[in-house]
Design an enzyme around this catalytic site. Structure first.
Site, PDB file in Angstrom:
ATOM      1  N   ASN A  11      -2.276   3.651 -14.089  1.00  0.00           N
ATOM      2  CA  ASN A  11      -1.524   4.067 -12.906  1.00  0.00           C
ATOM      3  C   ASN A  11      -2.420   3.795 -11.699  1.00  0.00           C
ATOM      4  O   ASN A  11      -3.365   4.534 -11.449  1.00  0.00           O
ATOM      5  CB  ASN A  11      -1.179   5.565 -13.021  1.00  0.00           C
ATOM      6  N   LYS A  13      -1.753   3.901  -8.598  1.00  0.00           N
ATOM      7  CA  LYS A  13      -1.470   4.758  -7.437  1.00  0.00           C
ATOM      8  C   LYS A  13      -1.436   3.944  -6.138  1.00  0.00           C
ATOM      9  O   LYS A  13      -1.106   2.768  -6.147  1.00  0.00           O
ATOM     10  CB  LYS A  13      -2.490   5.902  -7.360  1.00  0.00           C
ATOM     11  N   HIS A 100       5.187  12.377 -12.308  1.00  0.00           N
ATOM     12  CA  HIS A 100       3.722  12.464 -12.187  1.00  0.00           C
ATOM     13  C   HIS A 100       3.362  13.704 -11.357  1.00  0.00           C
ATOM     14  O   HIS A 100       4.081  14.065 -10.433  1.00  0.00           O
ATOM     15  CB  HIS A 100       3.175  11.193 -11.527  1.00  0.00           C
ATOM     16  N   GLU A 102       1.392  14.195  -9.025  1.00  0.00           N
ATOM     17  CA  GLU A 102       1.309  13.996  -7.574  1.00  0.00           C
ATOM     18  C   GLU A 102       2.704  13.979  -6.956  1.00  0.00           C
ATOM     19  O   GLU A 102       2.900  14.391  -5.805  1.00  0.00           O
ATOM     20  CB  GLU A 102       0.531  12.708  -7.267  1.00  0.00           C
ATOM     21  N   GLU A 172      -0.411  15.450 -18.995  1.00  0.00           N
ATOM     22  CA  GLU A 172      -1.485  15.345 -18.008  1.00  0.00           C
ATOM     23  C   GLU A 172      -1.767  16.714 -17.398  1.00  0.00           C
ATOM     24  O   GLU A 172      -1.074  17.134 -16.464  1.00  0.00           O
ATOM     25  CB  GLU A 172      -1.077  14.386 -16.891  1.00  0.00           C
ATOM     26  N   GLY A 178      -7.979  13.081 -11.897  1.00  0.00           N
ATOM     27  CA  GLY A 178      -8.827  12.643 -10.789  1.00  0.00           C
ATOM     28  C   GLY A 178      -9.982  13.569 -10.488  1.00  0.00           C
ATOM     29  O   GLY A 178     -10.620  13.454  -9.440  1.00  0.00           O
ATOM     30  N   SER A 218      -8.592  12.087 -16.303  1.00  0.00           N
ATOM     31  CA  SER A 218     -10.005  11.694 -16.362  1.00  0.00           C
ATOM     32  C   SER A 218     -10.390  11.068 -17.695  1.00  0.00           C
ATOM     33  O   SER A 218     -11.506  11.261 -18.185  1.00  0.00           O
ATOM     34  CB  SER A 218     -10.914  12.888 -16.031  1.00  0.00           C
TER      35      SER A 218
HETATM   36  C1  PEP Z   1      -3.228   9.871 -13.425  1.00  0.00           C
HETATM   37  O1  PEP Z   1      -3.148   9.698 -12.225  1.00  0.00           O
HETATM   38  O2  PEP Z   1      -2.206   9.831 -14.118  1.00  0.00           O
HETATM   39  C2  PEP Z   1      -4.541  10.114 -14.006  1.00  0.00           C
HETATM   40  C3  PEP Z   1      -4.617  10.479 -15.259  1.00  0.00           C
HETATM   41  O3  PEP Z   1      -5.618   9.954 -13.174  1.00  0.00           O
HETATM   42  P1  PEP Z   1      -7.185  10.005 -13.609  1.00  0.00           P
HETATM   43  O4  PEP Z   1      -7.314   9.170 -14.846  1.00  0.00           O
HETATM   44  O5  PEP Z   1      -7.916   9.463 -12.462  1.00  0.00           O
HETATM   45  O6  PEP Z   1      -7.487  11.440 -13.897  1.00  0.00           O
END
Ligand code: PEP
Length: 256
Positions: A11, A13, A100, A102, A172, A178, A218
């Site tokens: 992803n 972003k 997601h 966000e 997630e 992040g 992460s």
């Molecule tokens: C994400 O944005 O779906 C995500 C898992 O980000 P990160 O891997 O940076 O934690």
């Protein structure tokens, strides 16, 4: 071990310019071809880079799947600023991220909007990567499974077992996205197993056994192998580590 084929998706972003997105896609496509990873691989650039990235993947006859980070659930029409399934399909997109964290917690999308997007993605014949996960305060009071269950039930209401073949769940935990904090493999496995239990209740055990559940939060080359070795973790949704071809490859290599 199940026979579900892992799906690792990047992803990207709101990052990069067009040249950078194309270079990253080409890097991923080259590594995927040369190393013949055992997982399915996808990348989801920003809308404005989808055309260029899709062309780059096709120029390399790449099997890397092209995804979008969002989609308007209805057809073309008077929806200023939005992007339809028809537009995405025209660019070669075949999966769409929905829900997601966000979009839920920064943009403010509610569960009814998310359910509408799941319906729109499936009606368009595309694959839906439905993201669910708890916030830190919810985890701290033991609500992880309850939050996941509520988000799954509201988003998947009305989805048939046949349509579920085009559903991927991304678990997630919001506190891990992040932040560099990652769920332990055991905690992630426990949450994934509970998610699969809810899917079995919504659909049936056989359907639930076939649905891929990605972990996101992460995930990096250094922790991917242990996470991906868990019985109910069937790939990853990768943010930060997907912005560099070699680190994304390091995760894909871990999906054996
Ligand atoms: C994400 O944005 O779906 C995500 C898992 O980000 P990160 O891997 O940076 O934690």
């Amino acid at each position: 071990m199940s026979d579900r084929r892992a799906f690792v998706a990047g992803n990207w972003k709101m990052n990069s310019d067009r040249a950078g997105a194309v270079a990253l896609a080409e890097g991923v496509a080259d590594l995927a071809k040369n190393e013949a990873w055992h997982c399915e691989v996808g990348i989801a650039p920003a809308f404005v880079h989808l055309d260029a990235v899709g062309r780059a993947l096709r120029a390399k006859n790449s099997l890397v799947r092209l995804g979008a980070q969002d989609m308007y659930p209805g057809g073309n029409g008077a929806f200023t600023g939005e992007v339809s399934a028809a537009m995405l399909k025209d660019l070669g997109v075949d999966f769409v991220l929905v829900g997601h964290s966000e979009r839920r917690h920064v943009i403010g999308e509610g569960e009814d909007v998310i359910a509408g997007k799941v319906r729109g993605v499936l009606d368009a014949g595309l694959t839906c990567v439905l993201c669910v996960g708890e916030k830190l305060d919810e985890r701290e009071v033991g609500k992880t499974d309850a939050v996941n269950e509520r988000q799954l039930r509201s988003a998947l209401a009305g989805v048939s077992a046949g349509e579920a073949e085009r559903v991927v769940i991304a678990y997630e935990p919001v506190w891990a996205i992040g932040t560099g904090k990652v769920a332990s493999p055991a905690d992630a496995q426990e949450a994934h197993a509970a998610v699969r239990g809810v899917l079995a209740d919504i659909f049936d055990a056989g359907t639930a056994a076939g649905i891929r559940i990605q972990y996101g939060g992460s995930m990096k080359p250094g922790n991917a192998v242990e996470l991906l070795a868990q019985g109910d973790i069937d790939g990853g949704l990768i943010g930060g580590a997907a912005l560099e071809a070699e680190s994304f490859a390091g995760i894909c290599r871990g999906a054996e």
